[in-house]
Scaffold this motif. Structure first.
Motif, PDB file in Angstrom:
ATOM      1  N   ILE A 208       0.824  -1.212   0.000  1.00  0.00           N
ATOM      2  CA  ILE A 208       0.000   0.000   0.000  1.00  0.00           C
ATOM      3  C   ILE A 208       0.860   1.266   0.000  1.00  0.00           C
ATOM      4  CG2 ILE A 208      -0.453   0.636   2.426  1.00  0.00           C
ATOM      5  CD1 ILE A 208      -3.531   0.196   1.533  1.00  0.00           C
ATOM      6  N   ALA A 209       2.087   1.174   0.525  1.00  0.00           N
ATOM      7  CA  ALA A 209       2.969   2.347   0.523  1.00  0.00           C
ATOM      8  C   ALA A 209       3.699   2.480  -0.814  1.00  0.00           C
ATOM      9  CB  ALA A 209       3.975   2.258   1.668  1.00  0.00           C
ATOM     10  N   ALA A 210       4.072   1.340  -1.415  1.00  0.00           N
ATOM     11  CA  ALA A 210       4.889   1.390  -2.629  1.00  0.00           C
ATOM     12  C   ALA A 210       4.073   1.325  -3.924  1.00  0.00           C
ATOM     13  CB  ALA A 210       5.917   0.257  -2.615  1.00  0.00           C
ATOM     14  N   ARG A 211       2.885   0.719  -3.876  1.00  0.00           N
ATOM     15  CA  ARG A 211       2.048   0.551  -5.079  1.00  0.00           C
ATOM     16  C   ARG A 211       0.589   0.789  -4.686  1.00  0.00           C
ATOM     17  NH1 ARG A 211       6.528   0.180  -6.819  1.00  0.00           N
ATOM     18  NH2 ARG A 211       7.413  -1.319  -8.306  1.00  0.00           N
ATOM     19  N   GLU A 212       0.272   2.025  -4.318  1.00  0.00           N
ATOM     20  CA  GLU A 212      -1.044   2.278  -3.731  1.00  0.00           C
ATOM     21  C   GLU A 212      -2.200   1.917  -4.655  1.00  0.00           C
ATOM     22  OE1 GLU A 212      -1.881   5.515  -0.764  1.00  0.00           O
ATOM     23  OE2 GLU A 212      -3.048   6.304  -2.435  1.00  0.00           O
ATOM     24  N   GLU A 213      -2.039   2.225  -5.930  1.00  0.00           N
ATOM     25  CA  GLU A 213      -3.144   1.983  -6.861  1.00  0.00           C
ATOM     26  C   GLU A 213      -3.464   0.486  -6.976  1.00  0.00           C
ATOM     27  OE1 GLU A 213      -4.119   3.035 -11.449  1.00  0.00           O
ATOM     28  OE2 GLU A 213      -2.563   4.253 -10.489  1.00  0.00           O
ATOM     29  N   THR A 214      -2.420  -0.317  -7.102  1.00  0.00           N
ATOM     30  CA  THR A 214      -2.614  -1.768  -7.171  1.00  0.00           C
ATOM     31  C   THR A 214      -3.247  -2.271  -5.870  1.00  0.00           C
ATOM     32  OG1 THR A 214      -0.652  -1.900  -8.567  1.00  0.00           O
ATOM     33  CG2 THR A 214      -1.448  -3.961  -7.637  1.00  0.00           C
TER      34      THR A 214
ATOM     35  N   THR B 267       9.605   5.392   2.464  1.00  0.00           N
ATOM     36  CA  THR B 267       9.311   4.634   1.252  1.00  0.00           C
ATOM     37  C   THR B 267       9.107   5.557   0.056  1.00  0.00           C
ATOM     38  OG1 THR B 267       8.246   2.910   2.563  1.00  0.00           O
ATOM     39  CG2 THR B 267       7.719   2.943   0.218  1.00  0.00           C
ATOM     40  N   GLN B 268       8.288   6.592   0.275  1.00  0.00           N
ATOM     41  CA  GLN B 268       7.843   7.414  -0.859  1.00  0.00           C
ATOM     42  C   GLN B 268       8.634   8.701  -1.039  1.00  0.00           C
ATOM     43  OE1 GLN B 268       3.650   8.074  -0.271  1.00  0.00           O
ATOM     44  NE2 GLN B 268       3.123   5.916  -0.609  1.00  0.00           N
ATOM     45  N   GLY B 269       9.394   9.097  -0.033  1.00  0.00           N
ATOM     46  CA  GLY B 269      10.087  10.380  -0.099  1.00  0.00           C
ATOM     47  C   GLY B 269       9.211  11.491   0.465  1.00  0.00           C
ATOM     48  N   ILE B 270       9.814  12.613   0.732  1.00  0.00           N
ATOM     49  CA  ILE B 270       9.129  13.698   1.432  1.00  0.00           C
ATOM     50  C   ILE B 270       8.022  14.330   0.584  1.00  0.00           C
ATOM     51  CG2 ILE B 270       9.449  16.013   2.428  1.00  0.00           C
ATOM     52  CD1 ILE B 270      10.441  13.748   4.204  1.00  0.00           C
ATOM     53  N   VAL B 271       8.305  14.572  -0.703  1.00  0.00           N
ATOM     54  CA  VAL B 271       7.344  15.292  -1.544  1.00  0.00           C
ATOM     55  C   VAL B 271       5.996  14.575  -1.582  1.00  0.00           C
ATOM     56  CG1 VAL B 271       6.868  16.136  -3.878  1.00  0.00           C
ATOM     57  CG2 VAL B 271       9.184  16.262  -2.956  1.00  0.00           C
ATOM     58  N   THR B 273       4.900  12.428   0.488  1.00  0.00           N
ATOM     59  CA  THR B 273       4.317  12.367   1.826  1.00  0.00           C
ATOM     60  C   THR B 273       3.581  13.657   2.159  1.00  0.00           C
ATOM     61  OG1 THR B 273       6.152  10.950   2.461  1.00  0.00           O
ATOM     62  CG2 THR B 273       4.840  11.870   4.241  1.00  0.00           C
ATOM     63  N   VAL B 274       4.192  14.782   1.802  1.00  0.00           N
ATOM     64  CA  VAL B 274       3.576  16.075   2.103  1.00  0.00           C
ATOM     65  C   VAL B 274       2.224  16.206   1.401  1.00  0.00           C
ATOM     66  CG1 VAL B 274       3.802  18.571   1.732  1.00  0.00           C
ATOM     67  CG2 VAL B 274       5.739  17.260   2.622  1.00  0.00           C
ATOM     68  N   LYS B 275       2.143  15.609   0.215  1.00  0.00           N
ATOM     69  CA  LYS B 275       0.877  15.663  -0.529  1.00  0.00           C
ATOM     70  C   LYS B 275      -0.244  14.927   0.204  1.00  0.00           C
ATOM     71  CE  LYS B 275       2.720  16.034  -5.215  1.00  0.00           C
ATOM     72  NZ  LYS B 275       3.170  15.144  -6.284  1.00  0.00           N
ATOM     73  N   GLN B 276       0.124  14.102   1.181  1.00  0.00           N
ATOM     74  CA  GLN B 276      -0.892  13.298   1.857  1.00  0.00           C
ATOM     75  C   GLN B 276      -1.202  13.816   3.257  1.00  0.00           C
ATOM     76  OE1 GLN B 276      -0.687   9.038   1.088  1.00  0.00           O
ATOM     77  NE2 GLN B 276       1.317   9.384   0.186  1.00  0.00           N
ATOM     78  N   VAL B 277      -1.031  15.109   3.446  1.00  0.00           N
ATOM     79  CA  VAL B 277      -1.228  15.703   4.772  1.00  0.00           C
ATOM     80  C   VAL B 277      -2.622  15.422   5.325  1.00  0.00           C
ATOM     81  CG1 VAL B 277      -1.587  17.935   5.895  1.00  0.00           C
ATOM     82  CG2 VAL B 277       0.539  17.469   4.710  1.00  0.00           C
ATOM     83  N   LYS B 278      -3.623  15.546   4.457  1.00  0.00           N
ATOM     84  CA  LYS B 278      -4.992  15.342   4.930  1.00  0.00           C
ATOM     85  C   LYS B 278      -5.198  13.925   5.460  1.00  0.00           C
ATOM     86  CE  LYS B 278      -9.162  16.385   3.084  1.00  0.00           C
ATOM     87  NZ  LYS B 278     -10.028  16.577   1.896  1.00  0.00           N
ATOM     88  N   PHE B 279      -4.620  12.990   4.743  1.00  0.00           N
ATOM     89  CA  PHE B 279      -4.730  11.584   5.142  1.00  0.00           C
ATOM     90  C   PHE B 279      -4.020  11.367   6.487  1.00  0.00           C
ATOM     91  CE2 PHE B 279      -2.955   7.159   4.736  1.00  0.00           C
ATOM     92  CZ  PHE B 279      -4.161   6.503   4.913  1.00  0.00           C
ATOM     93  N   ALA B 280      -2.823  11.953   6.594  1.00  0.00           N
ATOM     94  CA  ALA B 280      -2.050  11.813   7.836  1.00  0.00           C
ATOM     95  C   ALA B 280      -2.809  12.414   9.019  1.00  0.00           C
ATOM     96  CB  ALA B 280      -0.687  12.484   7.679  1.00  0.00           C
ATOM     97  N   MET B 281      -3.457  13.577   8.764  1.00  0.00           N
ATOM     98  CA  MET B 281      -4.222  14.234   9.840  1.00  0.00           C
ATOM     99  C   MET B 281      -5.350  13.322  10.321  1.00  0.00           C
ATOM    100  SD  MET B 281      -2.952  17.283  10.412  1.00  0.00           S
ATOM    101  CE  MET B 281      -4.205  18.408  10.995  1.00  0.00           C
ATOM    102  N   SER B 282      -5.990  12.623   9.369  1.00  0.00           N
ATOM    103  CA  SER B 282      -7.103  11.758   9.770  1.00  0.00           C
ATOM    104  C   SER B 282      -6.589  10.604  10.635  1.00  0.00           C
ATOM    105  CB  SER B 282      -7.855  11.238   8.538  1.00  0.00           C
ATOM    106  OG  SER B 282      -7.204  10.116   8.001  1.00  0.00           O
ATOM    107  N   LEU B 283      -5.378  10.136  10.340  1.00  0.00           N
ATOM    108  CA  LEU B 283      -4.794   9.068  11.165  1.00  0.00           C
ATOM    109  C   LEU B 283      -4.448   9.603  12.551  1.00  0.00           C
ATOM    110  CD1 LEU B 283      -2.438   7.133   8.707  1.00  0.00           C
ATOM    111  CD2 LEU B 283      -4.855   6.773   9.170  1.00  0.00           C
ATOM    112  N   MET B 284      -3.950  10.832  12.587  1.00  0.00           N
ATOM    113  CA  MET B 284      -3.575  11.434  13.880  1.00  0.00           C
ATOM    114  C   MET B 284      -4.796  11.630  14.766  1.00  0.00           C
ATOM    115  SD  MET B 284      -0.688  14.262  13.038  1.00  0.00           S
ATOM    116  CE  MET B 284       0.552  13.906  11.813  1.00  0.00           C
ATOM    117  N   ARG B 285      -5.910  12.030  14.143  1.00  0.00           N
ATOM    118  CA  ARG B 285      -7.139  12.251  14.924  1.00  0.00           C
ATOM    119  C   ARG B 285      -7.549  10.992  15.680  1.00  0.00           C
ATOM    120  NH1 ARG B 285      -9.163  15.173  10.861  1.00  0.00           N
ATOM    121  NH2 ARG B 285     -10.339  13.452   9.942  1.00  0.00           N
ATOM    122  N   HIS B 286      -7.223   9.845  15.134  1.00  0.00           N
ATOM    123  CA  HIS B 286      -7.639   8.591  15.772  1.00  0.00           C
ATOM    124  C   HIS B 286      -6.479   7.900  16.487  1.00  0.00           C
ATOM    125  CE1 HIS B 286     -11.603   8.837  13.959  1.00  0.00           C
ATOM    126  NE2 HIS B 286     -10.991   9.264  12.869  1.00  0.00           N
ATOM    127  N   GLY B 287      -5.422   8.653  16.716  1.00  0.00           N
ATOM    128  CA  GLY B 287      -4.301   8.103  17.475  1.00  0.00           C
ATOM    129  C   GLY B 287      -3.478   7.086  16.709  1.00  0.00           C
TER     130      GLY B 287
END
Lengths: 300, 358
Positions: A208-214, B267-271, B273-287
């Motif tokens: 899910i981290a490396a191939r999210e779409e798949t 795994t994905q690099g910083i750029v 990851t930053v694009k997924q801030v909203k997703f990360a926030m939702s995970l933080m809300r639930h601990g």
């Protein structure tokens, strides 16, 4: 000592997730064990099993890390190492088979363990998932007795995930194409099992981290099919499946423009609800998809 | 014995599909293939399926029984008949169906070809002996992969390929390992670079269906893990999948437990990851994640680190770490408690096999 396949005490291996993002799995497992009369000797000084990733990146290190976990489990005097995660179950069982059968490998690994101060492993531990302990025999009888509150016919979709079914020769518990253990537990708790084909398939989590779409292409199958089959909730014995099904469900909703909102319960939580565990033990607030609709249904 | 089957029929010209019932008298020793032969001979000559050797060598008769890929010639019918179950026979999955149980193997062969399945020894001439000598130990590395008969059973239920049809898949990648692990091959790194691309090694979701289905003990998932291990050993590790795998090793050495919150950025690099801030926030809300990840350090992490350093000195890096356990794993079935699949208890709620797909 075992009573009809149910040990009095087990060495309890939490794995990583139950101490991190899935703390609710650890708290509900501990509370449930107490209700079942199962003593947990928690392994404190152990590490990650490698989750299949160390098996792939540094396989020789993987064997040693798992041997170390097994050695500390053996040192507790328990004959069963209890897991609460599919991935831990596969990794530990696979290493355990190698160490039990191949004396030469065991001797080499033990020399290395002892060189860094870890007790040697003699091969005397059996790795079993909580699921197997309560699916049959004395454990199942105790579960029935503990689940006094019932589930009022709640329609529950069992989701097995992969690494508790396959490779079946490493597991040796149930038919990987026609598993029955989760269904038996749902029924014993007073729920109604819902059947759907993807219950034995992959949740996509390992990539899910490396191939999210798949991964999302895999994740949608159980969610979609379970809802279509009329499930009120889904239960899984694996915290990685749980994370995928629960936390990534919002990404699935975003990608498809559809609303799923399917509550996902850990195995220990599902039994826990039927056994009347406290909110502080079940910790449903830690789920991304709200479990409230399930609780409302049970309250009526 | 009287054998009953349901077979998915498919007409490629009209697109018509239907489930057809068959019943026939067959000898006790019959395999599924024997039964199909009897049906074709005595009941319905229009039934199409592939076969050749009848002895698990040619790999032609792969098909699904109750949704699970099998070699028809390896599947005995007596036990199934005794149980009263009427199995559903359908074509293999993940490949286009041409007629009835016959699939188009071309996508399978295209992926095989992409692996360059021939030895590339380079220009190294053997010494005076006029031949390359390969030790048993060197051959052990690829012993299992060399058993493949190209039947496609492993591909049939591959979960990643269902989601990404371009995924090279278990059969092709196992073939890849057969050459990456071959001591005579000189193109190891080039091969790994190629197998590490978008639809390669790191697409595997570790569902282990391939391992479960393979009728020859190739264990394709383990072959893919060997390719991953060889990639990392030889520094072919730029793919996110390789970085993901390496982060677990780093975690085990530094804190013992997985450093979960850092896994996605590592795994994905910083750029990304930053694009997924909203997703990360939702995970933080639930601990499920914390703004400042403070690693959870295991008590015995010093031992885990020392163990790593010790093991790295012992020359079992890469695929050898998996090969060393293969002999033991192959013997599980012959141990007292090993390999047994337990029959379901009397109550069998919801255990109907998945509906076969045509």
């Amino acid at each position: 000592m075992e009573t009809n396949g149910f040990p009095a005490k087990v060495a309890y291996y939490t794995g990583c997730l139950a101490t991190l993002s899935a703390k609710e799995l650890d708290s509900s497992t501990r509370a449930l064990a107490e209700r079942l009369g199962l003593e947990l000797d928690t392994l404190e000084s152990v590490t990650c099993c490698g989750a299949g990733d160390i098996h792939e990146a540094e396989p020789d290190y993987y064997v040693h890390l798992n041997a170390r976990i097994l050695a500390y489990a053996e040192a507790t005097g328990a004959e069963t190492l209890m897991t609460i995660c599919n991935v831990c179950t596969l990794n530990l069982r696979q290493a355990n088979w190698q160490l039990k059968i191949d004396e030469g490998l065991r001797e080499r690994v033990n020399r290395n363990l002892e060189a860094v101060g870890v007790p040697a492993y003699s091969g005397g531990v059996e790795v079993r998932h909580l699921l197997w302990l309560v699916a049959e025999g004395e454990g199942h009888e105790r579960l029935k007795a503990a689940a006094h509150r019932g589930l009022k016919g709640l329609r529950v979709a069992p989701f097995y995930g992969c690494q508790i079914l396959r490779p079946s020769k490493l597991m040796g518990f149930e038919d990987p194409d026609r598993p029955w253990s989760l269904e038996a537990i749902i029924q014993a708790c007073g729920g109604e099992p819902v059947d759907y084909p993807a219950k034995i398939k992959c949740c996509g989590f390992p990539i899910i981290a490396a191939r999210e779409e798949t991964a999302l292409g895999e994740l949608i199958q159980p969610i979609e099919q379970a809802i279509e089959a009329g499930a009120d909730a889904m239960v899984t014995p694996c915290p990685l499946c749980h994370l995928s099904l629960d936390a990534w469900q919002q990404k699935l909703e975003k990608a498809t423009g559809r609303e799923f909102r399917l509550p996902i319960l850990h195995l220990s939580q599902l039994i826990g609800v039927a056994a009347g565990l406290e909110d502080s033990e079940l910790k449903f607030k830690r789920h991304v998809v709200s479990v409230q609709p399930v609780l409302d249904k049970l309250a009526t | 014995m009287n054998v009953a089957l349901k077979i998915w029929r498919y007409n490629g010209e009209t697109g018509e599909r239907r489930l057809q019932d068959y019943e026939i008298e067959a000898p006790e020793w019959s395999t599924l293939l024997d039964v199909l032969d009897l049906i074709k001979d005595q009941v319905d000559g229009s039934l199409a399926y592939r076969k050749s050797c009848r002895m698990m060598i040619c790999g032609s008769c792969g098909m699904r029984m109750d949704g699970a890929a099998v070699l028809a010639c390896k599947t005995r019918m007596a036990e199934i008949v005794d149980s009263g179950h009427v199995p559903v026979i359908s074509p293999m999955g993940n490949l286009p169906v041409l007629k009835d149980l016959v699939v188009d193997m071309e996508p399978f062969w295209a992926k095989m070809r992409a692996m360059q399945p021939w030895l590339q020894p380079g220009y190294n001439e053997p010494d005076e002996e006029r031949e390359f000598l390969v030790s048993q130990e060197q051959m052990n590395v690829i012993h299992k992969e060399a058993l493949c008969i190209n039947c496609g059973c492993c591909v049939s239920e591959c979960n990643s390929m269902e989601s990404d049809p371009e995924f090279l898949g278990p059969a092709a990648l196992a073939k890849g390992m057969r050459f990456v692990g071959d001591a005579r091959d000189a193109a190891t790194v080039e091969r790994l670079e190629s197998y590490n691309e978008e639809h390669g090694i790191w697409d595997c979701t570790r569902c282990y269906f391939c391992q479960e289905r393979c009728p020859k003990g190739v264990d394709p998932r383990d072959a893919i893990a060997k390719l991953g291990a060889e990639s990392i050993r030889l520094g072919v590790d730029r793919d996110m999948g390789a970085k993901h795998a390496k982060w677990f090793v780093t975690s085990a050495k530094t804190t013992g437990w997985l450093r979960e919150e850092e896994l996605i950025p590592k795994t994905q690099g910083i750029v990304s990851t930053v694009k997924q801030v909203k997703f990360a926030m939702s995970l933080m809300r639930h601990g499920k994640a914390r703004p400042l990840p403070i690693p959870h350090v295991a008590e015995g992490v010093r031992e885990a680190r020392a163990l790593y350093n010790l093991v790295k000195e012992q020359g079992r890096d890469g695929a050898l770490g998996i090969v060393q356990g293969e002999h033991a794993l192959a013997r599980i079935e012959f141990t007292e408690e090993g390999g047994a699949r337990r029959a379901a208890p009397e109550i069998q709620p919801g255990v109907e096999p998945p509906p076969a797909e045509g």
